[in-house]
Write a protein that holds these residues in place. Structure first.
Motif, PDB file in Angstrom:
ATOM      1  N   GLY A  18       0.846  -1.189   0.000  1.00  0.00           N
ATOM      2  CA  GLY A  18       0.000   0.000   0.000  1.00  0.00           C
ATOM      3  C   GLY A  18       0.881   1.240   0.000  1.00  0.00           C
ATOM      4  O   GLY A  18       1.999   1.235   0.546  1.00  0.00           O
ATOM      5  N   PHE A  19       0.417   2.294  -0.611  1.00  0.00           N
ATOM      6  CA  PHE A  19       1.168   3.553  -0.725  1.00  0.00           C
ATOM      7  C   PHE A  19       0.126   4.661  -0.572  1.00  0.00           C
ATOM      8  O   PHE A  19      -0.463   5.111  -1.546  1.00  0.00           O
ATOM      9  N   ALA A  20      -0.155   5.035   0.685  1.00  0.00           N
ATOM     10  CA  ALA A  20      -1.258   5.957   0.964  1.00  0.00           C
ATOM     11  C   ALA A  20      -0.710   7.294   1.445  1.00  0.00           C
ATOM     12  O   ALA A  20       0.064   7.350   2.396  1.00  0.00           O
ATOM     13  N   SER A  71     -15.618   0.749  12.685  1.00  0.00           N
ATOM     14  CA  SER A  71     -15.355  -0.374  13.585  1.00  0.00           C
ATOM     15  C   SER A  71     -13.911  -0.357  14.072  1.00  0.00           C
ATOM     16  O   SER A  71     -13.612  -0.795  15.170  1.00  0.00           O
ATOM     17  N   ARG A  72     -13.006   0.196  13.266  1.00  0.00           N
ATOM     18  CA  ARG A  72     -11.596   0.172  13.657  1.00  0.00           C
ATOM     19  C   ARG A  72     -11.303   1.239  14.711  1.00  0.00           C
ATOM     20  O   ARG A  72     -10.616   0.984  15.701  1.00  0.00           O
ATOM     21  N   LEU A  73     -11.812   2.445  14.493  1.00  0.00           N
ATOM     22  CA  LEU A  73     -11.510   3.543  15.416  1.00  0.00           C
ATOM     23  C   LEU A  73     -12.687   3.817  16.358  1.00  0.00           C
ATOM     24  O   LEU A  73     -12.562   4.587  17.305  1.00  0.00           O
ATOM     25  N   GLY A 115      -1.857   5.619  -8.286  1.00  0.00           N
ATOM     26  CA  GLY A 115      -3.232   5.864  -7.843  1.00  0.00           C
ATOM     27  C   GLY A 115      -4.179   4.774  -8.315  1.00  0.00           C
ATOM     28  O   GLY A 115      -5.310   4.697  -7.863  1.00  0.00           O
ATOM     29  N   VAL A 116      -3.740   3.963  -9.244  1.00  0.00           N
ATOM     30  CA  VAL A 116      -4.455   2.838  -9.861  1.00  0.00           C
ATOM     31  C   VAL A 116      -5.645   3.304 -10.712  1.00  0.00           C
ATOM     32  O   VAL A 116      -5.607   3.174 -11.937  1.00  0.00           O
ATOM     33  N   HIS A 117      -6.687   3.833 -10.091  1.00  0.00           N
ATOM     34  CA  HIS A 117      -7.867   4.220 -10.878  1.00  0.00           C
ATOM     35  C   HIS A 117      -7.558   5.414 -11.775  1.00  0.00           C
ATOM     36  O   HIS A 117      -6.623   6.165 -11.536  1.00  0.00           O
TER      37      HIS A 117
HETATM   38 FE1  HDD Z   1      -8.245  -0.589  -0.026  1.00  0.00          FE
HETATM   39  C1  HDD Z   1      -7.097  -0.042   3.108  1.00  0.00           C
HETATM   40  C2  HDD Z   1      -5.308   0.665  -1.332  1.00  0.00           C
HETATM   41  C3  HDD Z   1      -9.250  -1.488  -3.190  1.00  0.00           C
HETATM   42  C4  HDD Z   1     -11.257  -1.443   1.193  1.00  0.00           C
HETATM   43  N1  HDD Z   1      -6.529   0.153   0.727  1.00  0.00           N
HETATM   44  C5  HDD Z   1      -6.256   0.298   2.060  1.00  0.00           C
HETATM   45  C6  HDD Z   1      -4.949   0.859   2.216  1.00  0.00           C
HETATM   46  C7  HDD Z   1      -4.443   1.048   0.970  1.00  0.00           C
HETATM   47  C8  HDD Z   1      -5.448   0.611   0.034  1.00  0.00           C
HETATM   48  C9  HDD Z   1      -3.084   1.616   0.612  1.00  0.00           C
HETATM   49  C10 HDD Z   1      -4.262   1.146   3.542  1.00  0.00           C
HETATM   50  C11 HDD Z   1      -4.454   2.554   3.963  1.00  0.00           C
HETATM   51  C12 HDD Z   1      -3.708   2.799   5.240  1.00  0.00           C
HETATM   52  O1  HDD Z   1      -2.472   2.823   5.196  1.00  0.00           O
HETATM   53  O2  HDD Z   1      -4.364   2.960   6.258  1.00  0.00           O
HETATM   54  N2  HDD Z   1      -7.411  -0.510  -1.879  1.00  0.00           N
HETATM   55  C13 HDD Z   1      -6.252   0.139  -2.209  1.00  0.00           C
HETATM   56  C14 HDD Z   1      -6.137   0.200  -3.652  1.00  0.00           C
HETATM   57  C15 HDD Z   1      -7.230  -0.414  -4.174  1.00  0.00           C
HETATM   58  C16 HDD Z   1      -8.054  -0.854  -3.059  1.00  0.00           C
HETATM   59  C17 HDD Z   1      -4.992   0.857  -4.401  1.00  0.00           C
HETATM   60  C18 HDD Z   1      -7.628  -0.627  -5.602  1.00  0.00           C
HETATM   61  C19 HDD Z   1      -7.259   0.117  -6.572  1.00  0.00           C
HETATM   62  N3  HDD Z   1      -9.923  -1.363  -0.857  1.00  0.00           N
HETATM   63  C20 HDD Z   1     -10.164  -1.629  -2.171  1.00  0.00           C
HETATM   64  C21 HDD Z   1     -11.536  -2.040  -2.349  1.00  0.00           C
HETATM   65  C22 HDD Z   1     -12.113  -2.004  -1.108  1.00  0.00           C
HETATM   66  C23 HDD Z   1     -11.079  -1.586  -0.183  1.00  0.00           C
HETATM   67  C24 HDD Z   1     -12.169  -2.400  -3.676  1.00  0.00           C
HETATM   68  C25 HDD Z   1     -13.524  -2.327  -0.680  1.00  0.00           C
HETATM   69  C26 HDD Z   1     -14.556  -2.353  -1.438  1.00  0.00           C
HETATM   70  N4  HDD Z   1      -8.998  -0.795   1.830  1.00  0.00           N
HETATM   71  C27 HDD Z   1     -10.286  -1.114   2.088  1.00  0.00           C
HETATM   72  C28 HDD Z   1     -10.633  -1.045   3.558  1.00  0.00           C
HETATM   73  C29 HDD Z   1      -9.282  -0.566   4.171  1.00  0.00           C
HETATM   74  C30 HDD Z   1      -8.375  -0.475   2.972  1.00  0.00           C
HETATM   75  C31 HDD Z   1     -11.244  -2.271   4.120  1.00  0.00           C
HETATM   76  C32 HDD Z   1      -8.729  -1.374   5.329  1.00  0.00           C
HETATM   77  C33 HDD Z   1      -8.257  -0.395   6.348  1.00  0.00           C
HETATM   78  C34 HDD Z   1      -8.748   0.883   5.877  1.00  0.00           C
HETATM   79  O3  HDD Z   1      -9.413   0.728   4.713  1.00  0.00           O
HETATM   80  O4  HDD Z   1      -8.630   1.942   6.451  1.00  0.00           O
HETATM   81  O5  HDD Z   1     -11.661  -0.150   3.776  1.00  0.00           O
END
Ligand code: HDD
Length: 715
Positions: free
Chosen positions: A135-137, A372-374, A224-226
């Motif tokens: 991940g790269f956020a 749910s997390r925070l 950014g992917v999308h």
């Molecule tokens: Fe996601 C976390 C990146 C698709 C649902 N995602 C999360 C994080 C990154 C990404 C970098 C960590 C953020 C952090 O450091 O806190 N995710 C992506 C990318 C995607 C992607 C680049 C596609 C292009 N993600 C995606 C989909 C869903 C999610 C399709 C749900 C429908 N992602 C989540 C989440 C998380 C998450 C469950 C887990 C923890 C958080 O969000 O904060 O909501």
């Protein structure tokens, strides 16, 4: 000019100043309870007699233990393991032509950022070196509110529709009956899902490549992917793809090394990022954009809304528009890195979404998961998440509300509060969504323009050097080799044969299987029960681009010959040549690399001139996989080297992982232990005269090559 500098420093520090009010430093302070009562004894509970039971009355004990009992919060459902740092972003020149986003207008402004890197599948305590996407956020604290660019180090995603995300994650996570394996995709449920979902093939190629085992978080690209939108002041939209390009180049380790690092130092990436920042070697990325006019939306051989596709750099070049520097480690892991809440829906005027169905689903998921997390809708008040922009609305109450909103008014419209807070006009920065025209029927369906699942997987494979192709083949042999279900292996071979016949055959060889002559027709199983299967049959679209150099890490390595921040192991023992050590150390440090003295024991060893030198690591602690290169300084080393199996293993491993090995006057040792023919072409730099300066230059040049892959075949 002076003013500009001051301006940028002030802007860069805005988030740090904001965080200051929440910081607490116990230096020179007395210990208290949470209520401020000074504590006299923090070592003993209150008891009925010295050897008697503890008393319920002991509110100090109860407070301490209650707090402790509730210290954990749920880890992220994905991306649980992460490391983050503060820094700033600065645009090189105004992007006004394309976007009105405030932080992309003025090169004198430094926008504070907080950037978190993560693995996807593993738990919080899992190893950094798992084969996985990273991940790269990035959270930009802009004057117009927080903007989050929540991307990955791979530019495409496994699936096309958010509806499949829970399935993908359930499949890759440890299996639910026995919670195994941790932080690994090499198991049946993952490949079962993948083998039934041909749309995953392009991302699978990236994940099986060395991109999934980075050398450092500082040496990976971000995407950014999308496809997003830039919106300018005239409300004109351009499609945009985001790229982060690391200043140190994009580098990886090899799989054997990754597995060993996981044992030797499972915090390898976290420690590397932390130490680089502590040492002032601030990691830096440039932000690049691919900009596509609205009118060109349908000009591509793929659908711009399909997140399993890249826009090749050869088709739309990348324009570099700014840089991000990470220059400050967090003060507190939990408060900052763990509690930071990213969301692709945190946008600012000038940036907008597209209808990519994966992005659309994400827009729901991220707020929901923070609840749910925070634990509360007030997670935006947690200091690391708090915007530096003014924030007023009528949201109220909820768990742990910090803000004390004054007055009677918590609704809009109101007359009792004079209508405040006012809605913002567009020219006051009020956000409006891009008014895209939509004329459609409500359907639960997928566009046929999303049906080409193999062409870009083939493009990726074709673009790699032979070494990189071999690594992909071996990764697939490893992953599929761990499966217990032959039917899944066979389905995968069928899918791989759609990407490249040789790839499939070589993987099959490793598995002791044959590529199925008539593989299961790769129907897209991700369709509804009544769907017309024929309509969803994957289609290969002929691609005008056969190969893209930008997709290969090794073809681009000439861009990043720097050895800055690389780590070199100096193999030493009593009597080692002091001048040789000093000379090589100075030469390497001048290039920004750092060295560690490795010797049989800690403390000091005597060198050739009788002086003592401090040992950094003993052979018991050091491991070749934690270094980029090995140097054996001249001295009375040779006898010791030849007699020490740990040393031979250390160097052997560096050799196996194609790293540079340099040695003064130790040819005999090298030659007896390795192939006689080894020379500089193979990254083995030997020196007859320890004061020869060209030796050091050759060693540094060789390190700039990073690895000598021609050695790999022999290994
Ligand atoms: Fe996601 C976390 C990146 C698709 C649902 N995602 C999360 C994080 C990154 C990404 C970098 C960590 C953020 C952090 O450091 O806190 N995710 C992506 C990318 C995607 C992607 C680049 C596609 C292009 N993600 C995606 C989909 C869903 C999610 C399709 C749900 C429908 N992602 C989540 C989440 C998380 C998450 C469950 C887990 C923890 C958080 O969000 O904060 O909501």
């Amino acid at each position: 000019m002076k003013n500009v500098k001051k301006h940028s420093q002030d802007s860069e520090n805005r988030k740090q100043q904001d965080l200051e009010i929440n910081k607490s430093d116990a230096t020179d302070q007395l210990m208290t309870t949470d209520q401020g009562l000074k504590i006299n004894d923090d070592n003993n509970s209150l008891k009925a007699g010295e050897r008697g039971p503890s008393l319920l009355e002991d509110f100090i004990l109860r407070e301490k233990i209650t707090h402790f009992d509730h210290e954990r919060i749920p880890e992220r459902i994905v991306h649980a393991r992460g490391s983050a740092a503060h820094g700033y972003f600065q645009v090189y020149e105004s992007m006004e032509k394309y976007t009105k986003a405030g932080f992309l207008q003025d090169p004198s402004i430094k926008t504070p950022v907080f950037t978190r890197f993560s693995t996807v599948a593993g738990s919080r305590g899992s190893t950094d070196l798992a084969r996985d996407i990273r991940g790269f956020a990035v959270k930009f604290y802009t004057e117009q509110g927080n903007y989050d660019l929540v991307g990955n180090n791979v530019p495409v995603f496994f699936i096309q529709d958010a509806m499949k995300f829970p399935d993908l994650v359930h499949a890759v996570k440890p299996e639910p009956n026995n919670e195994m394996p941790q932080a690994a995709s090499a198991h049946d449920t993952f490949w079962d899902f993948i083998s039934l979902m041909p749309e995953t093939m392009h991302t699978i190629m990236w994940v099986m490549s060395d991109r999934a085992i980075p050398r450092s978080l500082r040496m990976m690209e971000g995407f950014g992917v999308h496809t997003f939108r830039f919106i300018n002041k005239n409300n004109e939209s351009h499609f945009v793809k985001f790229h982060w390009k690391p200043k140190l180049g994009t580098h990886a380790v090899v799989w054997d090394e990754a597995q060993k690092i996981s044992g030797k130092n499972s915090d390898f990436h976290r420690q590397d990022l932390w130490e680089a920042i502590e040492n002032g070697d601030y990691p830096e990325w440039e932000l690049g954009v691919q900009i596509i006019p609205e009118a060109d939306e349908h000009k591509f051989e793929f659908d711009l809304l399909d997140p399993t596709k890249i826009v090749p750099e050869e088709t739309v070049p990348i324009t570099i528009i700014g840089k991000m520097v990470l220059n400050r480690n967090p003060d507190n892991f939990f408060a900052e890195t763990e509690q930071v809440a990213f969301h692709p829906g945190h946008i600012v005027p000038g940036i907008d979404f597209t209808n990519d169905p994966l992005l659309q689903g994400r827009l729901f998921s991220y707020t929901d998961t923070q609840l749910s997390r925070l634990g509360s809708p007030n997670f935006h008040e947690i200091p690391i998440n708090r915007t530096i922009a003014p924030m007023f609305n009528n949201q109220r109450d909820g768990h742990m509300r910090q803000e004390i909103n004054v007055g009677r008014i918590s609704y809009h419209p109101n007359s009792l509060g004079g209508g405040c807070p006012f809605q913002a006009k567009i020219d006051e920065g009020g956000f409006t969504s891009f008014n895209e025209r939509i004329d459609a029927q409500k359907v639960r369906d997928r566009s046929e323009s999303f049906s080409d699942h193999f062409s870009q997987a083939t493009l990726f494979f074709n673009s790699q050097t032979q070494t990189e192709k071999n690594h992909i083949i071996n990764a697939l042999r490893f992953e599929l080799g761990k499966l217990e279900t032959p039917a899944i292996q066979n389905r995968m071979l069928g899918l791989l044969s759609q990407i490249d016949k040789t790839l499939a055959e070589k993987v099959a060889q490793g598995l002791g299987l044959k590529v199925p002559s008539s593989p299961d027709k790769p129907m897209n199983h991700g369709v509804g029960a009544d769907a017309d299967q024929h309509k969803y049959e994957p289609k290969k679209v002929t691609q005008s681009l056969k190969s893209s150099d930008a997709l290969s890490m090794l073809k681009n390595k000439t861009l990043s010959k720097t050895i800055a921040t690389r780590q070199v192991a100096f193999i030493c023992s009593e009597g080692v040549d002091r001048a040789a050590i000093n000379g090589m150390k100075a030469a390497l440090e001048k290039e920004g690399a750092s060295i560690k003295i490795i010797a049989p024991h800690l403390g000091t060893i005597k060198t050739s001139d009788g002086s003592e030198i401090k040992v950094d690591q003993s052979f018991l602690i050091a491991s070749s996989v934690l270094f980029d290169a090995v140097y054996i300084p001249d001295g009375k080393n040779t006898k010791f080297l030849n007699s020490n199996s740990v040393v031979i293993e250390f160097i052997n491993e560096a050799y196996k992982h194609c790293k540079v090995i340099g040695a003064d006057k130790s040819e005999i040792f090298i030659k007896t232990n390795f192939n006689e023919k080894l020379d500089a072409e193979q990254g083995i730099i030997l020196n007859a005269d320890s004061q020869d300066k060209t030796f050091r230059i050759s060693f540094i040049d060789a390190m700039g090559e990073h690895r000598f892959w021609n050695r790999e075949e022999e290994v």
